[in-house]
Design a protein around this motif. Structure first.
Motif, short mmCIF file in Angstrom:
data_model
loop_
_atom_site.label_atom_id
_atom_site.label_comp_id
_atom_site.label_asym_id
_atom_site.label_seq_id
_atom_site.Cartn_x
_atom_site.Cartn_y
_atom_site.Cartn_z
N ASP A 295 1.01 -0.99 0.06
CA ASP A 295 -0.08 0.04 0.01
C ASP A 295 0.99 1.28 0.04
O ASP A 295 1.48 1.58 0.97
CB ASP A 295 -0.90 -0.09 1.16
CG ASP A 295 -1.88 1.12 1.27
OD1 ASP A 295 -1.69 2.01 0.42
OD2 ASP A 295 -2.65 1.02 2.10
N THR B 225 0.10 4.28 0.48
CA THR B 225 -0.25 5.19 1.66
C THR B 225 0.65 4.99 2.62
O THR B 225 1.16 5.76 3.39
CB THR B 225 -1.72 4.84 1.74
OG1 THR B 225 -2.81 4.89 0.64
CG2 THR B 225 -2.32 5.94 2.74
N LEU B 226 0.94 3.63 2.88
CA LEU B 226 1.51 3.22 3.99
C LEU B 226 3.24 3.60 3.92
O LEU B 226 3.75 4.09 4.74
CB LEU B 226 1.45 1.80 4.44
CG LEU B 226 0.43 1.21 4.63
CD1 LEU B 226 0.33 0.01 5.18
CD2 LEU B 226 -0.27 2.18 6.08
N ALA C 52 3.11 7.34 4.44
CA ALA C 52 3.01 7.67 5.76
C ALA C 52 4.14 7.48 6.55
O ALA C 52 4.86 8.18 7.46
CB ALA C 52 1.92 6.76 6.59
N ILE D 251 8.21 -1.62 6.38
CA ILE D 251 6.91 -1.44 5.62
C ILE D 251 6.91 -2.87 4.59
O ILE D 251 6.01 -3.60 4.56
CB ILE D 251 6.75 -0.14 5.12
CG1 ILE D 251 6.94 0.89 5.97
CG2 ILE D 251 5.34 -0.12 4.38
CD1 ILE D 251 6.04 0.82 7.17
N MET E 238 -3.34 11.52 7.36
CA MET E 238 -4.06 11.56 6.11
C MET E 238 -5.78 11.21 6.37
O MET E 238 -6.09 10.48 7.38
CB MET E 238 -3.40 10.35 5.24
CG MET E 238 -1.90 10.58 5.01
SD MET E 238 -1.60 9.34 3.77
CE MET E 238 0.14 8.93 4.70
N GLU F 181 -7.24 8.83 4.31
CA GLU F 181 -7.21 7.50 4.39
C GLU F 181 -6.61 6.80 5.51
O GLU F 181 -5.79 7.47 6.23
CB GLU F 181 -6.41 7.21 3.16
CG GLU F 181 -6.72 7.46 1.70
CD GLU F 181 -5.72 6.92 0.69
OE1 GLU F 181 -5.72 5.76 0.46
OE2 GLU F 181 -5.46 8.08 0.12
N TYR F 182 -6.89 5.50 5.78
CA TYR F 182 -6.16 5.04 6.77
C TYR F 182 -4.89 4.78 6.50
O TYR F 182 -4.63 4.21 5.34
CB TYR F 182 -7.21 3.65 7.05
CG TYR F 182 -8.41 3.96 7.61
CD1 TYR F 182 -8.74 4.74 8.82
CD2 TYR F 182 -9.60 3.50 6.81
CE1 TYR F 182 -9.76 4.96 9.15
CE2 TYR F 182 -10.83 3.76 7.26
CZ TYR F 182 -10.85 4.66 8.37
OH TYR F 182 -12.32 4.82 8.74
N SER F 183 -4.03 4.82 7.50
CA SER F 183 -2.71 4.79 7.38
C SER F 183 -2.02 3.95 8.16
O SER F 183 -0.90 4.45 8.71
CB SER F 183 -1.91 6.09 7.07
OG SER F 183 -2.08 7.04 8.10
N THR F 184 -2.73 3.21 8.94
CA THR F 184 -1.96 2.33 10.18
C THR F 184 -1.33 1.16 9.64
O THR F 184 -1.96 0.60 8.60
CB THR F 184 -3.02 1.99 11.24
OG1 THR F 184 -4.22 1.55 10.56
CG2 THR F 184 -3.31 3.23 12.21
N MET F 185 -0.25 0.82 10.09
CA MET F 185 0.31 -0.40 9.69
C MET F 185 -0.17 -1.79 10.23
O MET F 185 -0.17 -1.73 11.50
CB MET F 185 1.89 -0.37 9.75
CG MET F 185 2.54 0.49 8.93
SD MET F 185 3.12 1.84 9.89
CE MET F 185 3.67 3.18 8.60
#
Ligand SMILES: Nc1ncnc2c1ncn2[C@@H]1O[C@H](COP(=O)(O)OP(=O)(O)OP(=O)(O)O)[C@@H](O)[C@H]1O
Ligand SMILES: [Mg+2]
Lengths: 262, 244
Positions: A156, A158-159, A162, A177, B78, B80-84
């Protein structure tokens, strides 16, 4: 797809036993009351044979040692496939050039079943152990590579973003990640690869060997011994099941976060 | 000095022109709320700021220089969800502090502090799969607050929360701002929220997006939503938005 209805552990075990017992009953009934008895022994004869061969030799070895011989071959070939396949797949997933170079090759190799490599393997490595390792390795490696590739390339973004925002450097993003995010997909590849290599060892042994689970089946066929053939097949099924469960257990330990891991 | 400087920012997705020659500045210590119609490019702006998107034209500067995520201390919550998903709540919150090499003592203290702030103390060892949408959002909020950024970017962070928690976190954010003078850019659809917290409000137009109004919110803190001045201000912003 995520949160399925989950059976409790004991329930699962009970169902498992029920289905096994059911299978045995159907098999026994079929053999007792239909003409199947002419070509099929009763399940208890086969199970008895398996029990007996735990201590009595088939050919040169008792059954557990035959299975151990097959397992050793799988271990070598599969291990090779893992240490080559996982890094290669991840590399392909992370680097665009790596992917551009390597991916087409594997797309081409993918439709070729591992067993199609047997003739080449024999010509290249003879009929000894090396060619068996080779066949097992190529049978397993393609799905291992392609799954590791898919895992690493579908991380992802996005991750990744982040993590970068939180101050992670490229090496940290890879380690913290990309790698963990691809673990479930890598394990999916390892599962498929494991069953491919277990199938490949049987095929390899059926061609030429003097020990192993595949050998038991082939010699059973040559001597018209249906009981021995079935005993070999059942052992293969059981060991395959055991291996898959073992791998799943390792996966559970590694990704406890992924509760969808059944 | 301006913390963020946006000069002639233009961004399209294919033939869709989203941001059209936008220029503005965010001063050091500003608490800027941006309101604008849905799809006008608010998220696009923040993503461009942190270089998740390449921009077509113009520039975005932080402290007068090109944005450098390792140098400038930015935190971005963000939309959007951005947790791992492979890290627990606690590990997610500590991620930023770890890569920024906080001392162990500070890391633990901060973790406790932000966990408590978002009300997730009891869920520290849960994995994201086991949390609700609002809880996930709170993890992102806690993670961003924990790193004590110089620039805090928040994209509709409180939209998912229930009112009580929302009010609490609004006050919390005001407190953090007053104490640390962190520069905050806060995007919201909620006009009351914008008027309640901000020290400056920016209203955007529909696509292709331009800045429609940009003004200082003069109401003294703490504010009271039932006060006449507050309602006046709220109506002013509402009217601006009606004429999109
Ligand atoms: N990655 C993308 N590819 C193509 N189009 C995009 C992309 N991201 C956003 N857009 C488009 O750009 C426009 C602005 O999107 P953006 O997400 O910035 O809006 P927004 O102001 O944040 O809206 P909302 O208030 O609903 O969050 C939208 O029309 C959207 O469809
Ligand atoms: Mg948005």
């Amino acid at each position: 797809m995520k949160k399925k209805f989950q059976n409790s552990k004991t329930e699962t075990v009970v169902y498992f036993i029920c289905s096994l017992v059911g299978l045995l009953i159907v098999w026994q009934l079929a053999v007792s009351f239909t003409s199947l008895q002419k070509v099929m022994p009763s399940p208890f004869v086969v199970l008895g044979f398996i029990g007996q061969s735990l201590t009595q030799k088939i050919g040169g070895k008792i059954l557990p040692l035959h299975i151990l011989a097959s397992l050793k071959r799988v271990f070598v070939g599969y291990f090779l496939a893992c240490i080559i396949g996982i890094p290669l797949g991840i590399l392909m997933g992370c680097s665009k050039t790596g992917k551009a170079i390597v991916k087409p090759i594997f797309e081409l190799l993918r439709p070729i079943p591992g067993l199609a490599w047997i003739p080449l393997a024999i010509l290249w490595f003879g009929i000894g152990e090396t060619s068996k390792y080779f066949i097992i390795c190529v049978s397993a490696i393609v799905s291992i590579i392609l799954n590791a590739y898919a895992g690493a390339s579908q991380v992802d973004q996005t991750l990744v973003g982040a993590a970068r925002m939180l101050g992670a450097k490229p090496a940290q993003i890879f380690l913290y990640i990309t790698l963990p995010a691809s673990v479930p997909q890598i394990f999916a590849g390892l599962q498929v690869g494991l069953s491919s290599s277990w199938m490949a060892v049987i095929a390899a042994e059926m061609i030429r060997a003097n020990e192993g689970a595949g050998w038991i089946i082939t010699t059973g066929m040559e001597s018209g011994n249906t009981v021995q053939i079935l005993a070999g097949m059942i052992s293969i099924g059981l060991v395959g099941l055991l291996l898959a469960s073992l791998l799943r257990l390792i996966e559970r330990g590694l990704c406890s976060w992924n509760i969808q891991g059944r | 000095m301006s913390k963020v400087e946006v000069n002639h920012l233009t961004k399209s997705f294919g033939s869709l022109k989203v941001l059209d020659d936008i220029s503005f500045q965010v001063n050091d210590g500003d608490f800027l709320c941006i309101v604008g119609p849905t799809g006008c490019g608010k998220t696009t702006f923040l993503n461009s700021l942190v270089k998740l998107y390449d921009i077509d034209d113009g520039e975005i500067l932080i402290n007068g220089e090109e944005v450098d995520l390792n140098k400038h201390s930015i935190a971005y919550i963000m939309q959007e969800y951005s947790t791992m998903s492979w890290l627990t709540v606690k590990e997610n919150i500590q991620f930023g502090m770890k890569v920024r090499k906080f001392s162990k003592e500070k890391l633990n203290r901060k973790t406790e502090e932000v966990l408590k702030m978002v009300g997730l103390e009891k869920f520290a060892d849960y994995y994201p799969e086991q949390l609700s949408a609002s809880m996930l959002q709170r993890v992102s909020i806690a993670r961003a607050f924990a790193v004590e950024p110089d620039l805090l970017l928040m994209d509709e962070p409180y939209g998912q929360l229930d009112l009580e928690l929302r009010f609490r976190l609004e006050d919390e954010l005001i407190r953090i701002w007053q104490e640390t003078k962190t520069t905050i850019v806060f995007i919201t659809h909620n006009i009351e929220e914008a008027v309640y917290m901000s020290q400056r409000i920016m209203v955007l137009t529909n696509k292709p997006t331009k800045v429609k109004e940009d003004f200082v919110n003069p109401l003294p803190l703490p504010r009271n939503v039932t006060e006449e001045k507050f309602i006046e201000m709220r109506n002013k912003v509402t009217n601006l938005i009606k004429w999109w």
